[in-house]
Design an enzyme around this catalytic site. Structure first.
Site, PDB file in Angstrom:
ATOM      1  N   LYS A 149      22.281  18.255  17.412  1.00  0.00           N
ATOM      2  CA  LYS A 149      21.269  17.735  16.502  1.00  0.00           C
ATOM      3  C   LYS A 149      20.927  16.307  16.910  1.00  0.00           C
ATOM      4  O   LYS A 149      21.812  15.492  17.154  1.00  0.00           O
ATOM      5  CB  LYS A 149      21.769  17.799  15.061  1.00  0.00           C
ATOM      6  CG  LYS A 149      21.809  19.231  14.517  1.00  0.00           C
ATOM      7  CD  LYS A 149      22.122  19.270  13.055  1.00  0.00           C
ATOM      8  CE  LYS A 149      21.999  20.686  12.501  1.00  0.00           C
ATOM      9  NZ  LYS A 149      20.597  21.155  12.446  1.00  0.00           N
ATOM     10  N   LYS A 257      16.462  32.274  10.124  1.00  0.00           N
ATOM     11  CA  LYS A 257      17.544  32.055   9.171  1.00  0.00           C
ATOM     12  C   LYS A 257      17.289  32.971   7.979  1.00  0.00           C
ATOM     13  O   LYS A 257      16.402  32.691   7.153  1.00  0.00           O
ATOM     14  CB  LYS A 257      17.586  30.592   8.720  1.00  0.00           C
ATOM     15  CG  LYS A 257      17.989  29.598   9.815  1.00  0.00           C
ATOM     16  CD  LYS A 257      18.103  28.198   9.201  1.00  0.00           C
ATOM     17  CE  LYS A 257      18.715  27.201  10.188  1.00  0.00           C
ATOM     18  NZ  LYS A 257      17.754  26.782  11.207  1.00  0.00           N
TER      19      LYS A 257
END
Length: 344
Positions: A149, A257
């Site tokens: 990230k 997701k």
């Protein structure tokens, strides 16, 4: 048939950083449906500030779903279109209810313990030394795909961390993915993608914030680095709207997701559209407990995809549900010697 639900707070072992802030806890809700001796377990998990169903009336609608479980899976799913995580929880609970074992939703070589799922190792944001320690741990643990990230600390510092990996490991040895969570400004994104592309990265997720379709389309057309849409898919309902989005932006990949896009049915719809347009995809958990992760992993395995998936989040919590899921050498396995310890 009756249904009940309960809220559960998951505690992170360590604060986990993204470009949207630091995560210390995560809320989730478990659903149980039961009739006679049969039970089914589902999980409804939201991400505050990201999920489209992060609304004040969330629990009210979850209660409504449980009170009206007699309407059946399809009717409930259709009426909960604005609550994709509840849709997924309902789907999961019904699939669990109809299974011989409530935790084996999709029997396969994965649930037999004879085949694993390749996953990426997730690196959270933080001080450079913290991120470097995470990377060393993942590489020592046998991961050959790392997802880092980025976007919260100095970009030059992030580049140096990635350069440090590339100095030791080629792209053939270690696949590198980065996830900006929309942190880049449109006017700076292309320059940053050029710097990242020089490091032989696999892809970048959501470089700029969602709902900037024209800017994202231009970026995907010009990019030196494959782009994967993630947040961009959230809250986009209906075949025509989804098809139009992919045709307009033309990304190289999309990230799925289930808790954020409507569960199994939501994933199936996006996969069909992506494959029709030659767009790659992979599946990622949204920080669910092991209940949700288990369902996502079994679904993912059924899709016969071979690229690393984003399913390595089971070890994040100090109070997760104990389960047979375990990570070995960069793969997620179902260990039949381990038992579930779930109490509703």
């Amino acid at each position: 048939m009756k249904a009940t639900y309960k809220k559960y707070i998951l505690d992170f072992k360590k604060p986990s950083g993204t470009s949207r802030g630091i995560l210390n806890q995560k809320e989730t809700w478990f659903i149980k449906i039961e009739e006679a001796q049969n039970i089914g377990i589902g999980e409804c998990g939201i991400l505050r500030g990201l999920s489209v169903d992060d609304r004040p009336d969330y629990e009210e609608n979850l209660k409504w779903a449980c009170d009206n479980i007699h309407l059946g899976e399809q009717t409930l799913y259709d009426r909960l279109v604005d609550f994709p995580s509840i849709q997924f929880g309902i789907e999961m609970a019904f699939r669990s209810f109809h299974a011989e074992n409530p935790f084996i939703l999709d029997p396969s070589d994965f649930t037999n313990g004879t085949s694993g799922i390749s996953i990426n190792g997730l690196i959270w944001m933080g001080k450079p030394e913290f991120m470097q320690a995470q990377i060393a741990d993942k590489l020592d643990s046998g991961f050959d795909c790392i997802k880092m990230k980025i976007g919260a600390i100095d970009f030059d510092a992030e580049i140096k961390i990635l350069e440090g990996i590339r100095e030791k490991f080629s792209a053939e040895q270690v696949t590198l993915r980065v996830d900006a969570n929309g942190a880049f400004k449109p006017e700076e994104a292309f320059h940053k993608l050029k710097r990242l592309a020089a490091l032989d990265l696999h892809s970048i997720e959501q470089p700029i914030k969602q709902r900037q379709e024209n800017a994202m389309a231009q970026l995907c057309a010009d990019t030196p680095l494959p782009i994967a849409l993630d947040e961009e898919l959230i809250g986009v309902y209906g075949y025509e709207r989804q098809k139009q989005l992919l045709q307009q932006i033309k990304p190289q990949y999309i990230i799925l997701k289930p808790s954020l896009i409507g569960g199994y049915r939501g994933c199936d719809a996006w996969i069909q559209l992506a494959e029709e347009q030659g767009i790659g995809w992979w599946i990622t958990s949204a920080l669910e407990s092991n209940i949700g992760l288990n369902a996502i992993a079994q679904y993912t395995y059924s899709k016969n995809t071979i690229i690393p998936q984003g399913l390595g989040t089971g070890g994040l919590y100090s109070n997760n549900v104990s389960s047979p899921l375990e990570i070995k050498q960069g793969m997620l396995w179902y260990n039949l010697l381990q038992n579930w310890s779930f109490q509703f």
